[in-house]
Design a protein around this motif. Sequence first.
Motif, PDB file in Angstrom:
ATOM      1  N   MET A   1     -35.112  -2.111  -5.068  1.00 56.64           N
ATOM      2  CA  MET A   1     -35.153  -1.135  -4.010  1.00 56.64           C
ATOM      3  C   MET A   1     -34.905   0.288  -4.634  1.00 56.64           C
ATOM      4  O   MET A   1     -33.974   0.425  -5.383  1.00 56.64           O
ATOM      5  N   MET A   2     -35.655   1.392  -4.157  1.00 52.26           N
ATOM      6  CA  MET A   2     -35.428   2.689  -4.755  1.00 52.26           C
ATOM      7  C   MET A   2     -34.286   3.216  -3.999  1.00 52.26           C
ATOM      8  O   MET A   2     -33.992   3.264  -2.727  1.00 52.26           O
ATOM      9  N   TYR A   3     -33.465   4.173  -4.834  1.00 52.95           N
ATOM     10  CA  TYR A   3     -32.277   4.706  -4.311  1.00 52.95           C
ATOM     11  C   TYR A   3     -32.311   6.242  -4.872  1.00 52.95           C
ATOM     12  O   TYR A   3     -32.745   6.232  -6.183  1.00 52.95           O
ATOM     13  N   ILE A   4     -32.478   7.162  -4.130  1.00 49.45           N
ATOM     14  CA  ILE A   4     -32.698   8.821  -4.421  1.00 49.45           C
ATOM     15  C   ILE A   4     -31.204   9.399  -4.233  1.00 49.45           C
ATOM     16  O   ILE A   4     -30.632   9.275  -3.176  1.00 49.45           O
ATOM     17  N   ARG A   5     -30.888  10.139  -5.256  1.00 47.69           N
ATOM     18  CA  ARG A   5     -29.564  10.837  -5.227  1.00 47.69           C
ATOM     19  C   ARG A   5     -29.566  11.839  -6.171  1.00 47.69           C
ATOM     20  O   ARG A   5     -30.701  12.060  -7.144  1.00 47.69           O
ATOM     21  N   LYS A   6     -28.689  12.953  -6.126  1.00 50.20           N
ATOM     22  CA  LYS A   6     -28.414  13.840  -7.308  1.00 50.20           C
ATOM     23  C   LYS A   6     -27.979  13.346  -8.592  1.00 50.20           C
ATOM     24  O   LYS A   6     -27.176  12.186  -8.529  1.00 50.20           O
ATOM     25  N   ALA A   7     -28.384  13.553  -9.631  1.00 52.65           N
ATOM     26  CA  ALA A   7     -28.053  13.019 -10.872  1.00 52.65           C
ATOM     27  C   ALA A   7     -26.571  13.213 -11.174  1.00 52.65           C
ATOM     28  O   ALA A   7     -25.890  14.298 -10.694  1.00 52.65           O
ATOM     29  N   LYS A   8     -25.822  12.469 -11.981  1.00 58.67           N
ATOM     30  CA  LYS A   8     -24.510  12.417 -12.248  1.00 58.67           C
ATOM     31  C   LYS A   8     -24.376  12.271 -13.916  1.00 58.67           C
ATOM     32  O   LYS A   8     -25.494  11.647 -14.578  1.00 58.67           O
ATOM     33  N   ARG A   9     -23.469  12.592 -14.425  1.00 61.68           N
ATOM     34  CA  ARG A   9     -23.036  12.545 -15.949  1.00 61.68           C
ATOM     35  C   ARG A   9     -23.508  11.198 -16.392  1.00 61.68           C
ATOM     36  O   ARG A   9     -24.068  11.087 -17.574  1.00 61.68           O
ATOM     37  N   THR A  10     -23.256  10.106 -15.757  1.00 60.87           N
ATOM     38  CA  THR A  10     -23.677   8.679 -16.205  1.00 60.87           C
ATOM     39  C   THR A  10     -25.128   8.648 -16.620  1.00 60.87           C
ATOM     40  O   THR A  10     -25.622   7.576 -16.956  1.00 60.87           O
ATOM     41  N   ASP A  11     -25.983   9.434 -15.961  1.00 59.37           N
ATOM     42  CA  ASP A  11     -27.396   9.432 -16.155  1.00 59.37           C
ATOM     43  C   ASP A  11     -28.012  10.198 -17.464  1.00 59.37           C
ATOM     44  O   ASP A  11     -29.143  10.150 -17.524  1.00 59.37           O
ATOM     45  N   ALA A  12     -27.027  10.634 -18.049  1.00 55.85           N
ATOM     46  CA  ALA A  12     -27.590  11.558 -19.130  1.00 55.85           C
ATOM     47  C   ALA A  12     -28.337  10.761 -20.251  1.00 55.85           C
ATOM     48  O   ALA A  12     -29.652  11.397 -20.506  1.00 55.85           O
ATOM     49  N   ASN A  13     -28.329   9.562 -20.638  1.00 50.30           N
ATOM     50  CA  ASN A  13     -29.022   8.833 -21.462  1.00 50.30           C
ATOM     51  C   ASN A  13     -30.557   8.578 -20.949  1.00 50.30           C
ATOM     52  O   ASN A  13     -31.443   8.510 -21.560  1.00 50.30           O
ATOM     53  N   ASP A  14     -30.367   8.085 -19.593  1.00 45.68           N
ATOM     54  CA  ASP A  14     -31.751   7.732 -19.047  1.00 45.68           C
ATOM     55  C   ASP A  14     -32.518   8.853 -18.942  1.00 45.68           C
ATOM     56  O   ASP A  14     -33.678   8.610 -19.084  1.00 45.68           O
ATOM     57  N   LEU A  15     -32.105   9.918 -18.618  1.00 50.21           N
ATOM     58  CA  LEU A  15     -32.537  11.270 -18.400  1.00 50.21           C
ATOM     59  C   LEU A  15     -33.412  11.718 -19.820  1.00 50.21           C
ATOM     60  O   LEU A  15     -34.527  12.273 -19.988  1.00 50.21           O
ATOM     61  N   LYS A  16     -32.418  11.451 -20.862  1.00 45.39           N
ATOM     62  CA  LYS A  16     -33.143  12.091 -22.204  1.00 45.39           C
ATOM     63  C   LYS A  16     -34.313  11.032 -22.505  1.00 45.39           C
ATOM     64  O   LYS A  16     -35.082  11.460 -22.990  1.00 45.39           O
ATOM     65  N   VAL A  17     -34.188   9.793 -22.338  1.00 48.95           N
ATOM     66  CA  VAL A  17     -35.428   9.129 -22.487  1.00 48.95           C
ATOM     67  C   VAL A  17     -36.561   9.569 -21.657  1.00 48.95           C
ATOM     68  O   VAL A  17     -37.680   9.834 -22.076  1.00 48.95           O
ATOM     69  N   LEU A  18     -36.376   9.870 -20.333  1.00 47.23           N
ATOM     70  CA  LEU A  18     -37.440  10.242 -19.382  1.00 47.23           C
ATOM     71  C   LEU A  18     -38.020  11.578 -20.106  1.00 47.23           C
ATOM     72  O   LEU A  18     -39.193  11.791 -20.021  1.00 47.23           O
ATOM     73  N   TYR A  19     -37.095  12.488 -20.331  1.00 48.30           N
ATOM     74  CA  TYR A  19     -37.456  13.868 -20.975  1.00 48.30           C
ATOM     75  C   TYR A  19     -38.321  13.926 -22.062  1.00 48.30           C
ATOM     76  O   TYR A  19     -39.388  14.381 -22.337  1.00 48.30           O
ATOM     77  N   PHE A  20     -37.717  13.080 -23.297  1.00 51.62           N
ATOM     78  CA  PHE A  20     -38.324  13.163 -24.385  1.00 51.62           C
ATOM     79  C   PHE A  20     -39.584  12.108 -24.823  1.00 51.62           C
ATOM     80  O   PHE A  20     -40.009  11.992 -25.712  1.00 51.62           O
ATOM     81  N   ARG A  21     -39.437  11.080 -23.804  1.00 50.33           N
ATOM     82  CA  ARG A  21     -40.570  10.085 -24.083  1.00 50.33           C
ATOM     83  C   ARG A  21     -41.740  10.445 -23.207  1.00 50.33           C
ATOM     84  O   ARG A  21     -42.768  10.022 -23.492  1.00 50.33           O
ATOM     85  N   TYR A  22     -41.525  10.564 -21.907  1.00 52.94           N
ATOM     86  CA  TYR A  22     -42.619  11.050 -20.773  1.00 52.94           C
ATOM     87  C   TYR A  22     -42.910  12.079 -20.246  1.00 52.94           C
ATOM     88  O   TYR A  22     -43.878  12.327 -19.650  1.00 52.94           O
ATOM     89  N   LEU A  23     -42.048  13.247 -20.681  1.00 51.67           N
ATOM     90  CA  LEU A  23     -42.249  14.650 -20.046  1.00 51.67           C
ATOM     91  C   LEU A  23     -42.682  15.577 -21.197  1.00 51.67           C
ATOM     92  O   LEU A  23     -43.554  16.257 -21.187  1.00 51.67           O
ATOM     93  N   THR A  24     -41.883  15.741 -22.238  1.00 53.54           N
ATOM     94  CA  THR A  24     -42.153  16.705 -23.351  1.00 53.54           C
ATOM     95  C   THR A  24     -43.433  16.147 -24.389  1.00 53.54           C
ATOM     96  O   THR A  24     -43.924  16.875 -25.291  1.00 53.54           O
ATOM     97  N   GLN A  25     -43.341  14.624 -24.496  1.00 53.69           N
ATOM     98  CA  GLN A  25     -44.232  14.112 -25.228  1.00 53.69           C
ATOM     99  C   GLN A  25     -44.016  14.405 -26.741  1.00 53.69           C
ATOM    100  O   GLN A  25     -44.672  14.247 -27.889  1.00 53.69           O
ATOM    101  N   TYR A  26     -42.863  14.803 -27.070  1.00 53.93           N
ATOM    102  CA  TYR A  26     -42.255  14.970 -28.750  1.00 53.93           C
ATOM    103  C   TYR A  26     -40.747  14.933 -28.708  1.00 53.93           C
ATOM    104  O   TYR A  26     -40.258  15.162 -27.750  1.00 53.93           O
TER     105      TYR A  26
END
Length: 149
Positions: A1-26
């Motif tokens: 089930m999807m849950y939407i919220r503001k990001a928090k400090r514990t999301d840093a590593n998941d965000l790093k994966v999203l940004y550098f694998r799927y957003l910037t492509q490098y």
Amino acid sequence: MMYIRKAKRTDANDLKVLYFRYLTQYPPKEEQDMSLWQYLLDKFEKDESMYLLVAEEDGKVVSSVQMAIIENLTHNVRPFAVIENVVTHADYRNKGYASALLGKASEIARERRCYKVFLETGSNKESTLNFYKKNGFEIDKKHSCLKRL
């Protein structure tokens, strides 16, 4: 089930994966200071003009949208919003995560009395632009001018 919220400090590593694998492509040129990421996420979580929204599934951040509310002296002193960094993990695409986040961001912008929401994308892919159109954004005649510093 999807849950939407503001990001928090514990999301840093998941965000790093999203940004550098799927957003910037490098990969980033230098190692990321994750303590700085965590500091900024703490700051964003409390800031009423900065929204780093995430969609979480099974305890994992799978999609993200960043939005800033910018105070403004025109349009009857109504602010405007800017959205960037719309990204979804490849395994979770076409399942409504980014659309839900864009909907939440638009809802926040309406609640904050924004007169417009401006979305920046670096993509020229027709599928990406059609996705934004399906979510209520129009490709306008204004031009975004960029100066890299």
